[in-house]
Scaffold this motif. Structure first.
Motif, PDB file in Angstrom:
ATOM      1  N   PRO A  14       0.797  -1.231   0.000  1.00  0.00           N
ATOM      2  CA  PRO A  14       0.000   0.000   0.000  1.00  0.00           C
ATOM      3  C   PRO A  14       0.837   1.291   0.000  1.00  0.00           C
ATOM      4  CG  PRO A  14       0.111  -0.863   2.216  1.00  0.00           C
ATOM      5  CD  PRO A  14       0.884  -1.811   1.354  1.00  0.00           C
ATOM      6  N   SER A  15       2.173   1.177   0.128  1.00  0.00           N
ATOM      7  CA  SER A  15       2.977   2.409   0.211  1.00  0.00           C
ATOM      8  C   SER A  15       2.929   3.205  -1.089  1.00  0.00           C
ATOM      9  CB  SER A  15       4.432   2.060   0.529  1.00  0.00           C
ATOM     10  OG  SER A  15       4.513   1.243   1.658  1.00  0.00           O
ATOM     11  N   TYR A  16       3.176   2.515  -2.187  1.00  0.00           N
ATOM     12  CA  TYR A  16       3.178   3.154  -3.501  1.00  0.00           C
ATOM     13  C   TYR A  16       2.028   2.543  -4.296  1.00  0.00           C
ATOM     14  CZ  TYR A  16       7.928   4.925  -2.697  1.00  0.00           C
ATOM     15  OH  TYR A  16       9.018   5.563  -2.203  1.00  0.00           O
ATOM     16  N   VAL A  66      15.587  -7.535  -5.553  1.00  0.00           N
ATOM     17  CA  VAL A  66      14.485  -6.581  -5.388  1.00  0.00           C
ATOM     18  C   VAL A  66      13.171  -7.318  -5.144  1.00  0.00           C
ATOM     19  CG1 VAL A  66      15.545  -4.764  -6.776  1.00  0.00           C
ATOM     20  CG2 VAL A  66      14.107  -6.464  -7.901  1.00  0.00           C
ATOM     21  N   VAL A  67      12.305  -6.691  -4.374  1.00  0.00           N
ATOM     22  CA  VAL A  67      11.001  -7.293  -4.066  1.00  0.00           C
ATOM     23  C   VAL A  67       9.909  -6.223  -4.089  1.00  0.00           C
ATOM     24  CG1 VAL A  67      11.888  -9.169  -2.633  1.00  0.00           C
ATOM     25  CG2 VAL A  67      11.399  -6.960  -1.590  1.00  0.00           C
ATOM     26  N   GLY A  68       8.684  -6.697  -4.152  1.00  0.00           N
ATOM     27  CA  GLY A  68       7.538  -5.819  -3.972  1.00  0.00           C
ATOM     28  C   GLY A  68       6.877  -6.192  -2.658  1.00  0.00           C
ATOM     29  N   SER A  69       5.906  -5.411  -2.241  1.00  0.00           N
ATOM     30  CA  SER A  69       5.239  -5.712  -0.979  1.00  0.00           C
ATOM     31  C   SER A  69       3.937  -6.475  -1.184  1.00  0.00           C
ATOM     32  CB  SER A  69       4.966  -4.415  -0.208  1.00  0.00           C
ATOM     33  OG  SER A  69       4.413  -3.447  -1.064  1.00  0.00           O
ATOM     34  N   HIS A  70       3.489  -6.532  -2.424  1.00  0.00           N
ATOM     35  CA  HIS A  70       2.248  -7.237  -2.739  1.00  0.00           C
ATOM     36  C   HIS A  70       2.563  -8.729  -2.915  1.00  0.00           C
ATOM     37  CE1 HIS A  70      -1.359  -8.428  -4.940  1.00  0.00           C
ATOM     38  NE2 HIS A  70      -1.915  -7.297  -4.538  1.00  0.00           N
ATOM     39  N   PRO A  71       1.679  -9.616  -2.442  1.00  0.00           N
ATOM     40  CA  PRO A  71       1.992 -11.056  -2.564  1.00  0.00           C
ATOM     41  C   PRO A  71       2.152 -11.536  -4.007  1.00  0.00           C
ATOM     42  CG  PRO A  71      -0.256 -10.697  -1.733  1.00  0.00           C
ATOM     43  CD  PRO A  71       0.440  -9.379  -1.681  1.00  0.00           C
ATOM     44  N   TYR A  72       1.547 -10.839  -4.964  1.00  0.00           N
ATOM     45  CA  TYR A  72       1.666 -11.266  -6.358  1.00  0.00           C
ATOM     46  C   TYR A  72       2.711 -10.455  -7.129  1.00  0.00           C
ATOM     47  CZ  TYR A  72      -2.715 -13.726  -5.359  1.00  0.00           C
ATOM     48  OH  TYR A  72      -3.670 -14.546  -4.812  1.00  0.00           O
ATOM     49  N   VAL A  91      14.693   6.350  -5.769  1.00  0.00           N
ATOM     50  CA  VAL A  91      13.596   7.256  -5.410  1.00  0.00           C
ATOM     51  C   VAL A  91      14.035   8.175  -4.278  1.00  0.00           C
ATOM     52  CG1 VAL A  91      11.247   7.391  -4.502  1.00  0.00           C
ATOM     53  CG2 VAL A  91      11.829   5.614  -6.160  1.00  0.00           C
ATOM     54  N   ILE A  92      13.852   9.471  -4.512  1.00  0.00           N
ATOM     55  CA  ILE A  92      14.194  10.430  -3.443  1.00  0.00           C
ATOM     56  C   ILE A  92      12.965  11.225  -2.996  1.00  0.00           C
ATOM     57  CG2 ILE A  92      16.623  10.687  -4.050  1.00  0.00           C
ATOM     58  CD1 ILE A  92      15.843  13.288  -5.524  1.00  0.00           C
ATOM     59  N   TRP A  93      11.882  11.112  -3.785  1.00  0.00           N
ATOM     60  CA  TRP A  93      10.665  11.833  -3.395  1.00  0.00           C
ATOM     61  C   TRP A  93       9.456  11.080  -3.944  1.00  0.00           C
ATOM     62  CZ3 TRP A  93       8.802  17.192  -5.567  1.00  0.00           C
ATOM     63  CH2 TRP A  93       7.764  17.674  -4.749  1.00  0.00           C
ATOM     64  N   HIS A  94       8.531  10.808  -3.072  1.00  0.00           N
ATOM     65  CA  HIS A  94       7.315  10.084  -3.441  1.00  0.00           C
ATOM     66  C   HIS A  94       6.139  11.057  -3.393  1.00  0.00           C
ATOM     67  CE1 HIS A  94       4.055   7.002  -2.062  1.00  0.00           C
ATOM     68  NE2 HIS A  94       3.966   7.238  -3.363  1.00  0.00           N
ATOM     69  N   ILE A  95       5.411  11.141  -4.508  1.00  0.00           N
ATOM     70  CA  ILE A  95       4.260  12.041  -4.574  1.00  0.00           C
ATOM     71  C   ILE A  95       3.017  11.187  -4.767  1.00  0.00           C
ATOM     72  CG2 ILE A  95       3.229  14.007  -5.806  1.00  0.00           C
ATOM     73  CD1 ILE A  95       6.393  14.153  -6.886  1.00  0.00           C
ATOM     74  N   PRO A  96       2.345  10.842  -3.649  1.00  0.00           N
ATOM     75  CA  PRO A  96       1.189   9.929  -3.761  1.00  0.00           C
ATOM     76  C   PRO A  96      -0.029  10.615  -4.343  1.00  0.00           C
ATOM     77  CG  PRO A  96       1.497  10.601  -1.491  1.00  0.00           C
ATOM     78  CD  PRO A  96       2.609  11.237  -2.262  1.00  0.00           C
ATOM     79  N   ARG A  97      -0.833   9.785  -5.001  1.00  0.00           N
ATOM     80  CA  ARG A  97      -2.082  10.316  -5.554  1.00  0.00           C
ATOM     81  C   ARG A  97      -3.059  10.600  -4.427  1.00  0.00           C
ATOM     82  NH1 ARG A  97      -5.358   7.196 -10.229  1.00  0.00           N
ATOM     83  NH2 ARG A  97      -5.356   5.552  -8.678  1.00  0.00           N
ATOM     84  N   ARG A  98      -3.064   9.675  -3.473  1.00  0.00           N
ATOM     85  CA  ARG A  98      -3.926   9.858  -2.305  1.00  0.00           C
ATOM     86  C   ARG A  98      -3.054   9.862  -1.070  1.00  0.00           C
ATOM     87  NH1 ARG A  98      -6.336   6.107  -5.739  1.00  0.00           N
ATOM     88  NH2 ARG A  98      -4.985   4.541  -4.880  1.00  0.00           N
ATOM     89  N   LYS A  99      -3.549  10.426  -0.026  1.00  0.00           N
ATOM     90  CA  LYS A  99      -2.801  10.393   1.243  1.00  0.00           C
ATOM     91  C   LYS A  99      -2.698   8.957   1.703  1.00  0.00           C
ATOM     92  CE  LYS A  99      -2.213  14.847   2.180  1.00  0.00           C
ATOM     93  NZ  LYS A  99      -0.880  15.418   2.246  1.00  0.00           N
ATOM     94  N   VAL A 100      -1.489   8.528   2.055  1.00  0.00           N
ATOM     95  CA  VAL A 100      -1.286   7.151   2.522  1.00  0.00           C
ATOM     96  C   VAL A 100      -1.560   7.102   4.019  1.00  0.00           C
ATOM     97  CG1 VAL A 100       0.358   5.275   2.773  1.00  0.00           C
ATOM     98  CG2 VAL A 100       0.432   6.744   0.765  1.00  0.00           C
TER      99      VAL A 100
END
Lengths: 100, 166
Positions: A14-16, A66-72, A91-100
């Protein structure tokens, strides 16, 4: 030096999330200092430009796992560790679409 | 606010995309799509050859038909390659490779034959593509523990295809 990239897919949720933007640095000095936990972008033969999280680095072999956080998530568990030279950004800056 | 600004810039400039790729393991794999696509490539080559022998190359209709045949040939050769790549990349696992160590070479051969079938009207290459995908299908069904049989396709071109003997 810096690139603005849009995230597609949900393997880092859910982070990104799909639709988020990230600013990555392409400065070689900083790329050499990538460490476990960093989010990086890299080239993959099959999937093109990908974004994943670094799990561990084999400095002697020059490999990054490298890995992802999603099981799939499709990541090193499928295509193996990537070459360090294939890492094109950190990545040095994350700009989310929605507030996490 | 920042997001909206960047999103608006993205719409104008089109920033790069990085895939956080996920694969939902639906578990539904079947080489028949690739087999039919390869067979379609042969069919298009036959139609092209037929058109060449009978058509009038100064006729607009000739070029229109030829263009359509070539387009379908292109699409289906690529489709055959794509379907095989998906099964090979997403389904085939280490234990399958251990049992069928030739699968990598076979897939590579399929990629080469698929490309040749796109680039040329070499019917022999397309027939070889059908056969190579047949062999891939036999490996696939073996990994499922399903016996296979060979039978001629019930339509043109009546080439031999591998079917699961269910």
């Amino acid at each position: 030096m810096f690139r603005l990239i849009k995230v597609t897919g949900e393997s880092l949720s859910p982070s990104y999330r799909e639709g988020d933007y990230v600013v990555v640095t392409t400065i070689p000095f900083l790329l050499r200092r990538v460490k476990a936990g960093d989010r990086i972008v890299f080239q993959n033969e099959l999937y093109g430009l990908m974004i994943k999280q670094v799990k561990e680095i084999d400095y002697e072999e020059g490999k990054v796992y490298v890995v992802g956080s999603h099981p799939y998530s499709v990541d090193s568990r499928h295509f193996g560790a990537i070459e360090r030279q294939d890492v094109t950004g950190k990545v040095i800056w994350h700009i989310p679409r929605r507030k996490v | 606010m920042i997001y909206q600004l960047i999103s608006a810039m993205d719409k104008r400039l089109g920033f790069e995309r990085a895939s956080a790729h996920c694969d939902v393991p639906c578990g539904i794999y079947d080489p028949s799509t690739a087999q039919i696509a390869a067979l379609t490539v042969v069919r298009m080559m036959d139609l092209i050859a037929d058109l060449e022998s009978k058509g009038n190359p100064h006729d607009a209709a000739y070029h229109n038909t030829l263009g359509r045949y070539v387009t379908v040939k292109e699409e289906h050769a690529e489709k055959a390659k794509h379907e095989v790549r998906v099964i090979w990349g997403d389904y085939i696992k280490a234990q399958h490779i251990e049992k069928h160590p030739g699968v990598h070479n076979l897939v590579h051969q399929i990629m080469m034959l698929g490309s040749k079938s796109r680039q040329t009207t070499d019917r022999e290459a397309a027939v070889q593509l059908v056969e190579a995908i047949n062999q891939f299908a036999e490996i696939f069904w073996d990994t499922k523990g399903v016996a296979t049989k060979r039978a001629k396709a019930p339509y043109n071109p009546p080439l031999e295809l591998v079917y699961p003997a269910l």
